[in-house]
Design a protein around this motif. Structure first.
Motif, PDB file in Angstrom:
ATOM      1  N   MET A   1       0.843  -1.175   0.000  1.00  0.00           N
ATOM      2  CA  MET A   1       0.000   0.000   0.000  1.00  0.00           C
ATOM      3  C   MET A   1       0.886   1.235   0.000  1.00  0.00           C
ATOM      4  SD  MET A   1      -2.921   0.713   2.758  1.00  0.00           S
ATOM      5  CE  MET A   1      -4.149   1.905   2.481  1.00  0.00           C
ATOM      6  N   SER A   2       0.622   2.173  -0.861  1.00  0.00           N
ATOM      7  CA  SER A   2       1.454   3.366  -0.929  1.00  0.00           C
ATOM      8  C   SER A   2       0.663   4.588  -0.507  1.00  0.00           C
ATOM      9  CB  SER A   2       1.996   3.545  -2.341  1.00  0.00           C
ATOM     10  OG  SER A   2       0.918   3.793  -3.215  1.00  0.00           O
ATOM     11  N   ALA A   3       1.385   5.630  -0.178  1.00  0.00           N
ATOM     12  CA  ALA A   3       0.758   6.869   0.274  1.00  0.00           C
ATOM     13  C   ALA A   3       0.183   7.619  -0.921  1.00  0.00           C
ATOM     14  CB  ALA A   3       1.772   7.736   1.004  1.00  0.00           C
ATOM     15  N   THR A   4      -0.877   8.356  -0.683  1.00  0.00           N
ATOM     16  CA  THR A   4      -1.465   9.179  -1.721  1.00  0.00           C
ATOM     17  C   THR A   4      -1.208  10.637  -1.395  1.00  0.00           C
ATOM     18  OG1 THR A   4      -3.575   9.318  -0.579  1.00  0.00           O
ATOM     19  CG2 THR A   4      -3.284   7.474  -2.102  1.00  0.00           C
ATOM     20  N   ASN A   5      -1.654  11.535  -2.272  1.00  0.00           N
ATOM     21  CA  ASN A   5      -1.471  12.959  -2.037  1.00  0.00           C
ATOM     22  C   ASN A   5      -2.439  13.503  -1.003  1.00  0.00           C
ATOM     23  OD1 ASN A   5       0.600  13.045  -3.850  1.00  0.00           O
ATOM     24  ND2 ASN A   5      -0.679  13.660  -5.565  1.00  0.00           N
ATOM     25  N   GLN A   6      -3.495  12.760  -0.670  1.00  0.00           N
ATOM     26  CA  GLN A   6      -4.459  13.213   0.315  1.00  0.00           C
ATOM     27  C   GLN A   6      -3.874  13.080   1.714  1.00  0.00           C
ATOM     28  OE1 GLN A   6      -7.573  10.484  -0.681  1.00  0.00           O
ATOM     29  NE2 GLN A   6      -8.593  11.991  -1.987  1.00  0.00           N
ATOM     30  N   GLN A   7      -4.304  13.979   2.592  1.00  0.00           N
ATOM     31  CA  GLN A   7      -3.844  13.940   3.976  1.00  0.00           C
ATOM     32  C   GLN A   7      -4.614  12.869   4.744  1.00  0.00           C
ATOM     33  OE1 GLN A   7      -0.903  15.443   4.385  1.00  0.00           O
ATOM     34  NE2 GLN A   7      -1.527  16.788   6.012  1.00  0.00           N
ATOM     35  N   HIS A   8      -3.906  12.020   5.409  1.00  0.00           N
ATOM     36  CA  HIS A   8      -4.512  11.033   6.288  1.00  0.00           C
ATOM     37  C   HIS A   8      -4.802  11.703   7.625  1.00  0.00           C
ATOM     38  CE1 HIS A   8      -2.571   8.522   3.259  1.00  0.00           C
ATOM     39  NE2 HIS A   8      -3.495   7.640   3.549  1.00  0.00           N
ATOM     40  N   LEU A   9      -5.872  11.303   8.273  1.00  0.00           N
ATOM     41  CA  LEU A   9      -6.298  11.940   9.515  1.00  0.00           C
ATOM     42  C   LEU A   9      -5.899  11.085  10.713  1.00  0.00           C
ATOM     43  CD1 LEU A   9      -7.870  14.277  10.818  1.00  0.00           C
ATOM     44  CD2 LEU A   9      -9.923  12.875  10.618  1.00  0.00           C
ATOM     45  N   LEU A  10      -5.185  11.696  11.642  1.00  0.00           N
ATOM     46  CA  LEU A  10      -4.785  11.047  12.894  1.00  0.00           C
ATOM     47  C   LEU A  10      -5.776  11.472  13.973  1.00  0.00           C
ATOM     48  CD1 LEU A  10      -2.919   9.588  14.904  1.00  0.00           C
ATOM     49  CD2 LEU A  10      -1.470  11.609  14.895  1.00  0.00           C
ATOM     50  N   ARG A  11      -6.459  10.494  14.552  1.00  0.00           N
ATOM     51  CA  ARG A  11      -7.429  10.764  15.615  1.00  0.00           C
ATOM     52  C   ARG A  11      -7.032  10.002  16.861  1.00  0.00           C
ATOM     53  NH1 ARG A  11     -13.379  10.392  14.396  1.00  0.00           N
ATOM     54  NH2 ARG A  11     -13.366  11.875  16.083  1.00  0.00           N
ATOM     55  N   LEU A  12      -7.289  10.619  17.994  1.00  0.00           N
ATOM     56  CA  LEU A  12      -6.989  10.004  19.281  1.00  0.00           C
ATOM     57  C   LEU A  12      -8.285   9.713  20.016  1.00  0.00           C
ATOM     58  CD1 LEU A  12      -4.060  12.230  20.544  1.00  0.00           C
ATOM     59  CD2 LEU A  12      -3.949  10.086  19.302  1.00  0.00           C
ATOM     60  N   LEU A  13      -8.354   8.543  20.605  1.00  0.00           N
ATOM     61  CA  LEU A  13      -9.451   8.181  21.483  1.00  0.00           C
ATOM     62  C   LEU A  13      -8.840   8.070  22.872  1.00  0.00           C
ATOM     63  CD1 LEU A  13     -10.823   5.388  19.164  1.00  0.00           C
ATOM     64  CD2 LEU A  13     -11.686   7.713  19.376  1.00  0.00           C
ATOM     65  N   VAL A  14      -9.258   8.965  23.759  1.00  0.00           N
ATOM     66  CA  VAL A  14      -8.624   9.089  25.064  1.00  0.00           C
ATOM     67  C   VAL A  14      -9.643   8.830  26.159  1.00  0.00           C
ATOM     68  CG1 VAL A  14      -7.410  10.678  26.589  1.00  0.00           C
ATOM     69  CG2 VAL A  14      -7.021  10.800  24.140  1.00  0.00           C
ATOM     70  N   SER A  15      -9.267   7.968  27.094  1.00  0.00           N
ATOM     71  CA  SER A  15     -10.059   7.761  28.301  1.00  0.00           C
ATOM     72  C   SER A  15      -9.087   7.652  29.465  1.00  0.00           C
ATOM     73  CB  SER A  15     -10.916   6.499  28.187  1.00  0.00           C
ATOM     74  OG  SER A  15     -10.120   5.339  28.306  1.00  0.00           O
ATOM     75  N   CYS A  16      -9.596   7.480  30.650  1.00  0.00           N
ATOM     76  CA  CYS A  16      -8.696   7.343  31.796  1.00  0.00           C
ATOM     77  C   CYS A  16      -7.985   5.992  31.781  1.00  0.00           C
ATOM     78  CB  CYS A  16      -9.453   7.548  33.097  1.00  0.00           C
ATOM     79  SG  CYS A  16     -10.749   6.355  33.388  1.00  0.00           S
ATOM     80  N   ARG A  17      -8.517   5.026  31.082  1.00  0.00           N
ATOM     81  CA  ARG A  17      -7.919   3.690  31.052  1.00  0.00           C
ATOM     82  C   ARG A  17      -6.942   3.471  29.914  1.00  0.00           C
ATOM     83  NH1 ARG A  17      -9.438   0.088  34.886  1.00  0.00           N
ATOM     84  NH2 ARG A  17     -11.310   0.747  35.982  1.00  0.00           N
ATOM     85  N   LYS A  18      -7.183   4.100  28.760  1.00  0.00           N
ATOM     86  CA  LYS A  18      -6.277   3.869  27.627  1.00  0.00           C
ATOM     87  C   LYS A  18      -6.290   5.031  26.650  1.00  0.00           C
ATOM     88  CE  LYS A  18      -9.387   1.269  24.613  1.00  0.00           C
ATOM     89  NZ  LYS A  18      -9.520   0.067  23.839  1.00  0.00           N
ATOM     90  N   ILE A  19      -5.267   5.032  25.813  1.00  0.00           N
ATOM     91  CA  ILE A  19      -5.163   5.987  24.721  1.00  0.00           C
ATOM     92  C   ILE A  19      -4.972   5.182  23.436  1.00  0.00           C
ATOM     93  CG2 ILE A  19      -2.691   6.313  25.153  1.00  0.00           C
ATOM     94  CD1 ILE A  19      -3.069   9.170  24.035  1.00  0.00           C
ATOM     95  N   THR A  20      -5.752   5.525  22.424  1.00  0.00           N
ATOM     96  CA  THR A  20      -5.679   4.837  21.147  1.00  0.00           C
ATOM     97  C   THR A  20      -5.495   5.876  20.052  1.00  0.00           C
ATOM     98  OG1 THR A  20      -7.163   3.099  21.927  1.00  0.00           O
ATOM     99  CG2 THR A  20      -6.893   3.299  19.555  1.00  0.00           C
TER     100      THR A  20
END
Length: 124
Positions: A1-20
């Motif tokens: 899989m290769s990168a495209t010119n579009q920006q990929h979105l980095l999202r964080l899911l944060v709780s007191c128990r874990k970070i994803t």
């Protein structure tokens, strides 16, 4: 899989128990890379916090967030993604104590060679 010119979105899911942290493809909105503090590497750390006295409601810290970011950065490099962007309004809406803890995650993704657009606006 290769990168495209579009920006990929980095999202964080944060709780007191874990970070994803997950990176999605903008065209399909499918997750292409993910790292979490619930992975096997972090289980011993999690278990020590379970039985700690006085009890803590937060099971991760800036060091764990940094390691999650590093793992995500390496996974992104493996699939050929060189830059991602964050939703700055979503990140600024986080409580101050969570925002302070997730900045090391963005910094460690940058250290792996992945450009993170918008992370410079989060500096406290």
């Amino acid at each position: 899989m290769s990168a495209t010119n579009q920006q990929h979105l980095l999202r964080l899911l944060v709780s007191c128990r874990k970070i994803t942290a997950q990176v999605t493809n903008p065209a399909t909105e499918s997750i292409i890379a993910m790292a979490s503090s619930s992975e096997q590497e972090f289980v011993p750390h999690y278990r020590t916090h379970l039985n700690r006295f006085p009890r803590s409601h937060n099971f991760w810290d800036a060091r764990i967030a940094s390691r999650v970011g590093e793992k995500l950065g390496f996974r992104l490099k493996e699939i050929g993604v060189s830059d991602v962007e964050i939703n700055i309004s979503e990140e600024l809406s986080r409580p101050h104590h969570h925002r302070r803890l997730v900045i090391p995650l963005f910094d460690s993704v940058k250290r792996t060679g992945i450009s993170v657009s918008g992370a410079d606006k989060l500096q406290i």
